[in-house]
Scaffold this motif. Structure first.
Motif, PDB file in Angstrom:
ATOM      1  N   ASP A  25      25.559   9.400  38.805  1.00 29.32           N
ATOM      2  CA  ASP A  25      24.872  10.297  39.412  1.00 29.32           C
ATOM      3  C   ASP A  25      24.491  11.406  38.781  1.00 29.32           C
ATOM      4  N   ASP A  26      25.517  11.886  37.480  1.00 27.16           N
ATOM      5  CA  ASP A  26      25.183  12.924  36.706  1.00 27.16           C
ATOM      6  C   ASP A  26      24.175  12.515  35.573  1.00 27.16           C
ATOM      7  N   VAL A  27      24.062  11.161  35.306  1.00 26.11           N
ATOM      8  CA  VAL A  27      23.243  10.789  34.105  1.00 26.11           C
ATOM      9  C   VAL A  27      21.673  10.792  34.880  1.00 26.11           C
ATOM     10  N   ARG A  28      21.765  10.227  36.305  1.00 25.58           N
ATOM     11  CA  ARG A  28      20.368  10.538  36.740  1.00 25.58           C
ATOM     12  C   ARG A  28      19.875  11.842  36.844  1.00 25.58           C
ATOM     13  N   ALA A  29      20.808  12.671  37.247  1.00 26.17           N
ATOM     14  CA  ALA A  29      20.418  14.107  37.369  1.00 26.17           C
ATOM     15  C   ALA A  29      19.907  14.722  36.092  1.00 26.17           C
ATOM     16  N   ALA A  30      20.671  14.237  34.870  1.00 26.58           N
ATOM     17  CA  ALA A  30      20.131  14.769  33.689  1.00 26.58           C
ATOM     18  C   ALA A  30      18.773  14.094  33.219  1.00 26.58           C
ATOM     19  N   MET A  31      18.615  13.219  33.426  1.00 27.40           N
ATOM     20  CA  MET A  31      17.358  12.544  33.227  1.00 27.40           C
ATOM     21  C   MET A  31      16.282  13.309  34.009  1.00 27.40           C
ATOM     22  N   ARG A  32      16.438  13.626  35.300  1.00 21.42           N
ATOM     23  CA  ARG A  32      15.398  14.305  36.080  1.00 21.42           C
ATOM     24  C   ARG A  32      15.192  15.809  35.582  1.00 21.42           C
ATOM     25  N   GLU A  33      16.340  16.275  35.319  1.00 19.50           N
ATOM     26  CA  GLU A  33      16.173  17.771  35.064  1.00 19.50           C
ATOM     27  C   GLU A  33      15.690  18.080  33.452  1.00 19.50           C
ATOM     28  N   HIS A  34      16.069  17.133  32.622  1.00 24.58           N
ATOM     29  CA  HIS A  34      15.379  17.296  31.367  1.00 24.58           C
ATOM     30  C   HIS A  34      14.250  16.414  31.207  1.00 24.58           C
ATOM     31  N   GLY A  35      13.529  15.699  32.210  1.00 24.59           N
ATOM     32  CA  GLY A  35      12.405  15.157  32.017  1.00 24.59           C
ATOM     33  C   GLY A  35      12.528  13.842  30.929  1.00 24.59           C
ATOM     34  N   MET A  36      13.590  13.001  31.191  1.00 20.87           N
ATOM     35  CA  MET A  36      13.828  12.059  30.194  1.00 20.87           C
ATOM     36  C   MET A  36      13.474  10.641  31.111  1.00 20.87           C
ATOM     37  N   ALA A  37      12.621   9.937  30.951  1.00 22.12           N
ATOM     38  CA  ALA A  37      12.253   8.694  31.649  1.00 22.12           C
ATOM     39  C   ALA A  37      13.288   7.804  30.863  1.00 22.12           C
ATOM     40  N   GLU A  45      20.341  -1.080  40.583  1.00 20.02           N
ATOM     41  CA  GLU A  45      20.854   0.229  40.101  1.00 20.02           C
ATOM     42  C   GLU A  45      22.501   0.191  40.660  1.00 20.02           C
ATOM     43  N   ARG A  46      22.775  -0.499  41.516  1.00 24.05           N
ATOM     44  CA  ARG A  46      24.323  -0.594  41.808  1.00 24.05           C
ATOM     45  C   ARG A  46      25.144  -1.018  40.795  1.00 24.05           C
ATOM     46  N   GLU A  47      24.540  -1.992  40.405  1.00 26.80           N
ATOM     47  CA  GLU A  47      25.183  -2.535  38.967  1.00 26.80           C
ATOM     48  C   GLU A  47      25.504  -1.470  37.803  1.00 26.80           C
ATOM     49  N   ILE A  48      24.190  -1.189  37.714  1.00 25.33           N
ATOM     50  CA  ILE A  48      24.143  -0.018  36.315  1.00 25.33           C
ATOM     51  C   ILE A  48      25.190   1.068  36.795  1.00 25.33           C
ATOM     52  N   ALA A  49      25.075   1.545  37.774  1.00 26.97           N
ATOM     53  CA  ALA A  49      25.942   2.749  38.194  1.00 26.97           C
ATOM     54  C   ALA A  49      27.392   2.283  38.194  1.00 26.97           C
ATOM     55  N   GLY A  50      27.797   1.098  38.569  1.00 22.22           N
ATOM     56  CA  GLY A  50      29.066   0.778  38.459  1.00 22.22           C
ATOM     57  C   GLY A  50      29.663   0.625  36.880  1.00 22.22           C
ATOM     58  N   ILE A  51      28.765   0.244  36.127  1.00 22.35           N
ATOM     59  CA  ILE A  51      29.189   0.206  34.575  1.00 22.35           C
ATOM     60  C   ILE A  51      29.050   1.494  34.213  1.00 22.35           C
ATOM     61  N   ASP A  90      29.817   4.565  35.915  1.00 22.51           N
ATOM     62  CA  ASP A  90      30.969   5.278  36.571  1.00 22.51           C
ATOM     63  C   ASP A  90      32.261   4.664  35.637  1.00 22.51           C
ATOM     64  N   ALA A  91      32.480   3.595  35.455  1.00 16.69           N
ATOM     65  CA  ALA A  91      33.518   2.993  34.844  1.00 16.69           C
ATOM     66  C   ALA A  91      33.764   3.572  33.194  1.00 16.69           C
ATOM     67  N   LEU A  92      32.434   3.618  32.576  1.00 18.67           N
ATOM     68  CA  LEU A  92      32.550   3.961  31.265  1.00 18.67           C
ATOM     69  C   LEU A  92      32.876   5.757  31.331  1.00 18.67           C
ATOM     70  N   ALA A  93      32.383   6.353  32.140  1.00 23.99           N
ATOM     71  CA  ALA A  93      32.323   7.878  32.224  1.00 23.99           C
ATOM     72  C   ALA A  93      33.966   8.354  32.132  1.00 23.99           C
TER      73      ALA A  93
END
Length: 385
Positions: free
Chosen positions: A154-166, A218-224, A226-229
């Motif tokens: 969720d933090d990664v997605r928020a940072a991508m949106r906030e900083h305009g990083m596709a 996206e659920r698989e990506i999120a799981g990876i 989240d574990a790395l975070a």
């Protein structure tokens, strides 16, 4: 350009060489062979596992101490990361803390690797901030320096949106060799794709794989993520890179004692160009031609990056060329980036004709020995210098 300052407090010599590493590893073997060929004797090898078990090691004042990678040894990996399976991705924060403690337990000698430099080099967030503060071009990053930790997807997605990083690279803060790295791209539709060498097991554990794969769920990506975070994450804008022979390309440039000495082109059909993930060496001459008068600028950038770590003799700089080879940014600075077998120094440079290990030996010898006032005599033994 300033170079290695580690010789400032060294005595007049003579000196003996020591390497701290995993004795069975080819890194150590190649360095020992280079030292013997240079006529400075056979280096004493101190095993990382003994340093970790014994709580340190003491070096004599006349010993030059070179640290090499603690990787590729299952026992050492277990002692550093606390996991029994060396293919596991998790545990990099534990590795970082224990590795720095092990480095701090080394006492005495003339050191080629500064503990304070290593603490920054092995934290991508701190390294990015140091480079950025020095004016070294780096990819934009919302996690540079002492910023709030990335807690998960969720933090990664928020940072991508906030900083305009596709498109971004999500990297374990203390990772190496592309372990755990994800190249994430989002479409206007909101769909997400991640390219990575991470293999998620059914039990949720993450493993390094030699096969690069793409995740679109996206659920698989999120799981990876989240574990790395748990171990800390660094996010950087994914910059479009130049191509060579139809493949994405970047450069590993070795800087020894402040000078760019060796360069290799790495190409891949994937965003990660690491050779163990299917990358291949490209033709450096064609890259130099393509860069033209900007080639010297590219090397200058690498030397400026290395100057941010003045008490460490040698670093490997991963240089990201923009499309057209006209601009460059630094993606990584590696403490153990000198494993470039059979590669000799850049033509006209200080290490022309020397491999990466011989270049380091020559640089230290030059720094520690005064210039002769008369022609030197030919040496007939392999005594320490």
């Amino acid at each position: 350009m300033s170079g290695w300052t580690g010789a400032a407090d060294a005595g007049p010599g003579p000196y003996r060489w020591v390497v701290v590493g995993n004795g069975e590893n080819r890194r150590v073997g190649l360095f020992v062979a280079a030292a013997e060929a240079a006529g400075v004797g056979t280096p004493r090898v101190v095993e990382w596992r003994d340093v970790l078990r014994d709580g340190g090691h003491e070096f004599a004042a006349d010993e030059i101490v070179r640290l090499d990678s603690p990787g590729e040894n299952a026992e050492v990996d277990r002692l550093l990361r606390g996991v029994d399976d060396p293919t596991r991705v998790e545990g990099s924060a534990t590795w970082y803390a224990r590795f720095l403690a092990a480095v701090g337990s080394l006492r005495g000698g003339v050191r080629l690797d500064d503990p304070a430099d290593l603490a920054v080099l092995f934290d991508k967030r701190l390294c990015h901030a140091r480079l950025d503060a020095a004016g070294v071009p780096v990819p934009p990053s919302p996690t540079s320096g002492d910023t709030p930790p990335v807690r998960g997807w969720d933090d990664v997605r928020a940072a991508m949106r906030e900083h305009g990083m596709a498109r971004v690279f999500v990297k374990p803060a203390h990772g190496s060799s592309a372990s755990g790295v994800l190249a994430v791209e989002s479409a206007i539709s909101g769909r997400i794709r991640a390219t990575t060498s991470v293999e998620a097991a059914p039990d949720g554990r993450l493993h390094n794989s030699l096969r690069v794969r793409r995740y679109t769920d996206e659920r698989e990506i999120a799981g990876i993520v989240d574990a790395l975070a748990v171990d800390g994450l660094h996010i950087e804008r994914w910059l479009p890179k130049a191509s060579a022979h139809g493949r994405s390309a970047d450069l590993r440039v070795l800087v020894v004692a402040g000078r760019a000495t060796h360069a290799v082109v790495r190409t891949s059909r994937f965003p990660m160009t690491n050779l163990h993930l299917g990358g291949a060496r490209g033709d450096l001459a064609s890259v130099v031609d393509a860069a033209g008068d900007r080639w010297r600028q590219a090397l200058d950038i690498c030397e400026r990056a290395a100057a941010c770590f003045p008490d460490t003799l040698c670093v490997g700089v991963d240089l990201l060329p923009a499309i057209g080879w006209r601009r460059f940014a630094v993606g990584e600075v590696n403490a153990f980036g000198d494993l470039l077998p059979r590669l000799t120094g850049l033509p006209g440079g200080p290490a022309e004709g020397l491999d990466t290990y011989a270049a380091q030996l020559a640089a230290v010898r030059s720094a520690l020995l005064p210039a002769p006032s008369h022609p030197p005599q030919t040496r007939k033994d392999h005594a320490p210098f």
